[in-house]
Design a protein around this motif. Structure first.
Motif, PDB file in Angstrom:
ATOM      1  N   GLY A   1      -6.628  31.684  74.669  1.00 43.46           N
ATOM      2  CA  GLY A   1      -5.898  32.357  73.600  1.00 43.46           C
ATOM      3  C   GLY A   1      -4.753  33.190  74.123  1.00 43.46           C
ATOM      4  O   GLY A   1      -3.637  33.167  73.570  1.00 43.46           O
ATOM      5  N   ARG A   2      -4.993  33.917  75.209  1.00 46.17           N
ATOM      6  CA  ARG A   2      -3.915  34.729  75.800  1.00 46.17           C
ATOM      7  C   ARG A   2      -2.791  33.837  76.311  1.00 46.17           C
ATOM      8  O   ARG A   2      -1.612  34.194  76.231  1.00 46.17           O
ATOM      9  N   HIS A   3      -3.156  32.669  76.829  1.00 47.24           N
ATOM     10  CA  HIS A   3      -2.139  31.732  77.312  1.00 47.24           C
ATOM     11  C   HIS A   3      -1.307  31.189  76.156  1.00 47.24           C
ATOM     12  O   HIS A   3      -0.095  30.983  76.294  1.00 47.24           O
ATOM     13  N   ILE A   4      -1.941  30.948  75.002  1.00 43.17           N
ATOM     14  CA  ILE A   4      -1.202  30.459  73.827  1.00 43.17           C
ATOM     15  C   ILE A   4      -0.149  31.478  73.411  1.00 43.17           C
ATOM     16  O   ILE A   4       1.009  31.133  73.152  1.00 43.17           O
ATOM     17  N   TYR A   5      -0.523  32.758  73.380  1.00 47.31           N
ATOM     18  CA  TYR A   5       0.442  33.803  73.024  1.00 47.31           C
ATOM     19  C   TYR A   5       1.540  33.918  74.075  1.00 47.31           C
ATOM     20  O   TYR A   5       2.716  34.107  73.743  1.00 47.31           O
ATOM     21  N   SER A   6       1.165  33.803  75.346  1.00 48.27           N
ATOM     22  CA  SER A   6       2.171  33.966  76.408  1.00 48.27           C
ATOM     23  C   SER A   6       3.180  32.829  76.401  1.00 48.27           C
ATOM     24  O   SER A   6       4.365  33.040  76.647  1.00 48.27           O
ATOM     25  N   VAL A   7       2.730  31.607  76.080  1.00 46.05           N
ATOM     26  CA  VAL A   7       3.649  30.467  76.001  1.00 46.05           C
ATOM     27  C   VAL A   7       4.657  30.686  74.876  1.00 46.05           C
ATOM     28  O   VAL A   7       5.852  30.418  75.025  1.00 46.05           O
ATOM     29  N   GLY A   8       4.188  31.206  73.756  1.00 48.52           N
ATOM     30  CA  GLY A   8       5.096  31.459  72.636  1.00 48.52           C
ATOM     31  C   GLY A   8       6.039  32.609  72.882  1.00 48.52           C
ATOM     32  O   GLY A   8       7.185  32.603  72.417  1.00 48.52           O
ATOM     33  N   SER A   9       5.587  33.610  73.627  1.00 51.68           N
ATOM     34  CA  SER A   9       6.444  34.764  73.908  1.00 51.68           C
ATOM     35  C   SER A   9       7.546  34.415  74.891  1.00 51.68           C
ATOM     36  O   SER A   9       8.709  34.763  74.684  1.00 51.68           O
ATOM     37  N   ASN A  10       7.180  33.717  75.966  1.00 49.31           N
ATOM     38  CA  ASN A  10       8.163  33.317  76.974  1.00 49.31           C
ATOM     39  C   ASN A  10       7.550  32.221  77.824  1.00 49.31           C
ATOM     40  O   ASN A  10       6.758  32.507  78.733  1.00 49.31           O
ATOM     41  N   ALA A  11       7.896  30.979  77.519  1.00 50.07           N
ATOM     42  CA  ALA A  11       7.279  29.838  78.196  1.00 50.07           C
ATOM     43  C   ALA A  11       7.574  29.835  79.695  1.00 50.07           C
ATOM     44  O   ALA A  11       6.699  29.525  80.509  1.00 50.07           O
ATOM     45  N   GLU A  12       8.796  30.193  80.071  1.00 49.34           N
ATOM     46  CA  GLU A  12       9.157  30.171  81.489  1.00 49.34           C
ATOM     47  C   GLU A  12       8.405  31.248  82.269  1.00 49.34           C
ATOM     48  O   GLU A  12       7.894  31.006  83.366  1.00 49.34           O
TER      49      GLU A  12
ATOM     50  N   ALA B   1       0.679  30.527  57.123  1.00 49.58           N
ATOM     51  CA  ALA B   1       0.776  31.213  58.417  1.00 49.58           C
ATOM     52  C   ALA B   1       1.874  32.274  58.405  1.00 49.58           C
ATOM     53  O   ALA B   1       1.667  33.404  58.852  1.00 49.58           O
ATOM     54  N   VAL B   2       3.037  31.919  57.866  1.00 44.51           N
ATOM     55  CA  VAL B   2       4.173  32.846  57.874  1.00 44.51           C
ATOM     56  C   VAL B   2       3.927  34.022  56.937  1.00 44.51           C
ATOM     57  O   VAL B   2       4.240  35.170  57.271  1.00 44.51           O
ATOM     58  N   ILE B   3       3.350  33.763  55.763  1.00 50.05           N
ATOM     59  CA  ILE B   3       3.027  34.854  54.833  1.00 50.05           C
ATOM     60  C   ILE B   3       2.078  35.840  55.502  1.00 50.05           C
ATOM     61  O   ILE B   3       2.170  37.056  55.303  1.00 50.05           O
ATOM     62  N   GLY B   4       1.168  35.322  56.322  1.00 49.28           N
ATOM     63  CA  GLY B   4       0.198  36.174  57.009  1.00 49.28           C
ATOM     64  C   GLY B   4       0.705  36.849  58.264  1.00 49.28           C
ATOM     65  O   GLY B   4      -0.071  37.516  58.958  1.00 49.28           O
ATOM     66  N   GLY B   5       1.993  36.681  58.579  1.00 52.36           N
ATOM     67  CA  GLY B   5       2.562  37.415  59.697  1.00 52.36           C
ATOM     68  C   GLY B   5       2.874  36.619  60.941  1.00 52.36           C
ATOM     69  O   GLY B   5       3.349  37.174  61.929  1.00 52.36           O
ATOM     70  N   THR B   6       2.618  35.315  60.942  1.00 52.28           N
ATOM     71  CA  THR B   6       2.960  34.490  62.104  1.00 52.28           C
ATOM     72  C   THR B   6       4.469  34.316  62.167  1.00 52.28           C
ATOM     73  O   THR B   6       5.097  33.940  61.175  1.00 52.28           O
ATOM     74  N   SER B   7       5.040  34.603  63.333  1.00 53.53           N
ATOM     75  CA  SER B   7       6.492  34.522  63.488  1.00 53.53           C
ATOM     76  C   SER B   7       6.917  33.113  63.861  1.00 53.53           C
ATOM     77  O   SER B   7       6.316  32.481  64.746  1.00 53.53           O
ATOM     78  N   LEU B   8       7.952  32.609  63.206  1.00 52.52           N
ATOM     79  CA  LEU B   8       8.427  31.254  63.471  1.00 52.52           C
ATOM     80  C   LEU B   8       9.067  31.106  64.842  1.00 52.52           C
ATOM     81  O   LEU B   8       9.288  29.984  65.299  1.00 52.52           O
ATOM     82  N   ILE B   9       9.390  32.214  65.503  1.00 53.87           N
ATOM     83  CA  ILE B   9       9.956  32.109  66.849  1.00 53.87           C
ATOM     84  C   ILE B   9       8.864  32.124  67.905  1.00 53.87           C
ATOM     85  O   ILE B   9       9.137  31.970  69.092  1.00 53.87           O
ATOM     86  N   GLY B  10       7.607  32.289  67.487  1.00 54.22           N
ATOM     87  CA  GLY B  10       6.478  32.203  68.408  1.00 54.22           C
ATOM     88  C   GLY B  10       6.038  33.541  68.963  1.00 54.22           C
ATOM     89  O   GLY B  10       6.737  34.547  68.876  1.00 54.22           O
ATOM     90  N   GLY B  11       4.824  33.528  69.536  1.00 56.79           N
ATOM     91  CA  GLY B  11       4.307  34.701  70.231  1.00 56.79           C
ATOM     92  C   GLY B  11       3.564  35.693  69.360  1.00 56.79           C
ATOM     93  O   GLY B  11       2.918  36.603  69.885  1.00 56.79           O
ATOM     94  N   VAL B  12       3.635  35.565  68.037  1.00 61.05           N
ATOM     95  CA  VAL B  12       3.012  36.527  67.119  1.00 61.05           C
ATOM     96  C   VAL B  12       2.288  35.764  66.018  1.00 61.05           C
ATOM     97  O   VAL B  12       2.842  34.829  65.447  1.00 61.05           O
ATOM     98  N   GLY B  13       1.054  36.186  65.730  1.00 58.43           N
ATOM     99  CA  GLY B  13       0.309  35.572  64.639  1.00 58.43           C
ATOM    100  C   GLY B  13      -1.179  35.790  64.791  1.00 58.43           C
ATOM    101  O   GLY B  13      -1.678  35.964  65.895  1.00 58.43           O
ATOM    102  N   THR B  14      -1.894  35.791  63.667  1.00 61.22           N
ATOM    103  CA  THR B  14      -3.346  35.952  63.667  1.00 61.22           C
ATOM    104  C   THR B  14      -3.968  35.023  62.635  1.00 61.22           C
ATOM    105  O   THR B  14      -3.326  34.656  61.648  1.00 61.22           O
TER     106      THR B  14
END
Length: 341
Positions: free
Chosen positions: A214-225, A279-292
């Motif tokens: 799960g932490r890796h999923i968030y990290s990939v969305g925040s900054n893949a490189e 997902a977006v209504i619930g706070g997931t960001s379309l640019i990645g890295g944020v969501g529950t």
């Protein structure tokens, strides 16, 4: 004592977690507001039967939304879930009717079809380096075409009562015999799809928040490189999210076709937009890295209650599309404003 970082021109800066909480509470406030409005306009809205109906209707949006949330957190998008849903459902139905498979085995085959579609999506994105939009758009067309081809564009019916047990059965359903000798439902029970939705939502939420994956999923969305340089296998993590999305689409297809006790190759049209919107209504960001997942569940119920309340008030299906479309546009606009700030 921690302090919020300051920006001299804009004032206090909010962390991603704080922004996520604000968005989630805003969605929850919208949910309660809709419930208050529709309960005032319809006496049947706040009833046990209607609550179970809404929960049952929300299951498809929520299950697809859970998969969409994981994909969007990595910075991707999956436009194929509606078509994959239809393909998985008709495959399960054909396996039961034409091949004589037991219903559980046929539905397992349908779920595996969804998983396979997710694998193809993931490999097209991670290995062939196709943009997620293009890869999943292609799968959307292919899956729908295959579903129509193998069924001859006709519904698969005559599946038997056992095929409908998953979609129409309920836990703790209570039936009593009245004075007239006829059965009367005293409590409709908790539909099996609702229980399935809750279990999967809890499991995926724990996976995202409490595991390394799960932490890796968030990290990939925040900054893949940055994630790659930190030792995260970005391709494998991305592939996993698309496989999960495809698997949940397959499961949703089996549940939905079970509810109908008929497999429709045209089912699931535009469901991908509901999934993304929840997902977006619930706070997931379309640019990645944020969501529950909890936010996505709230978003799914916002859409479900909105549709249910509009139906009860006699609003036409065409007007409902306009209203829900405007809600989606407004939500994405708010998300963009949040990201700019």
């Amino acid at each position: 004592m921690t302090t919020i970082p300051q920006d001299k021109t804009r004032g206090p800066l909010l962390s991603d977690r704080q922004k996520d909480m604000i968005q989630k509470f805003a969605a929850l406030g919208s949910l309660f507001a809709l419930a208050v409005v529709f309960s005032a306009t319809s006496n049947a809205f706040l009833t046990v039967n209607n609550a179970m109906t809404v929960a049952l209707q929300v299951t498809s949006i929520a299950l697809l939304g859970i998969g969409a949330t994981c994909v969007i957190i990595t910075g991707g998008i999956d436009l194929s879930v509606g078509s994959v849903l239809a393909l998985a459902g008709v495959c399960a139905a054909l396996a039961v009717k034409e091949l004589g498979m037991p219903v559980p085995i046929g539905m397992l085959l349908g779920i595996l079809v969804g998983t396979l579609c997710g694998v193809i999506n993931g490999l097209a994105i991670t290995r062939a380096k196709l943009p997620p939009f293009i890869a999943t758009l292609g799968m959307m067309m292919v899956a729908r075409g295959v579903a129509l081809e193998i069924t001859g564009a006709r519904a698969v019916s005559g599946l038997g009562d056992s095929f409908g047990e998953l979609g129409n059965g309920a836990f703790l359903r209570m039936v009593s015999i009245g004075d007239d000798g006829f059965p009367s439902v005293t409590f409709p029970g908790i539909p099996y799809p609702v229980i399935l939705m809750i279990v999967i939502a809890i499991a995926v939420a724990i996976m995202l928040r409490r595991t390394v994956l799960g932490r890796h999923i968030y990290s990939v969305g925040s900054n893949a490189e940055a994630a790659r340089l930190s030792g995260v296998n970005v391709a494998r993590v991305t592939l996993f999210t698309y496989v999960l999305s495809g698997t949940l689409a397959g499961l949703t297809g089996c549940v939905l076709m079970s509810r109908l006790v008929t497999a429709q190759p045209n089912e699931g049209v535009m469901y991908e937009l509901d999934a993304i919107a929840s997902a977006v209504i619930g706070g997931t960001s379309l640019i990645g890295g944020v969501g529950t997942i909890s936010g996505t569940m709230i978003g799914a119920f916002v859409i479900g209650i909105l549709r249910n309340g509009l139906n009860m008030n006699g609003v036409s299906a065409f007007t409902q599309q306009i209203i829900i479309g405007l809600v989606i546009l407004a939500t994405v606009w708010i998300d963009q404003l949040r990201n700019r700030r």
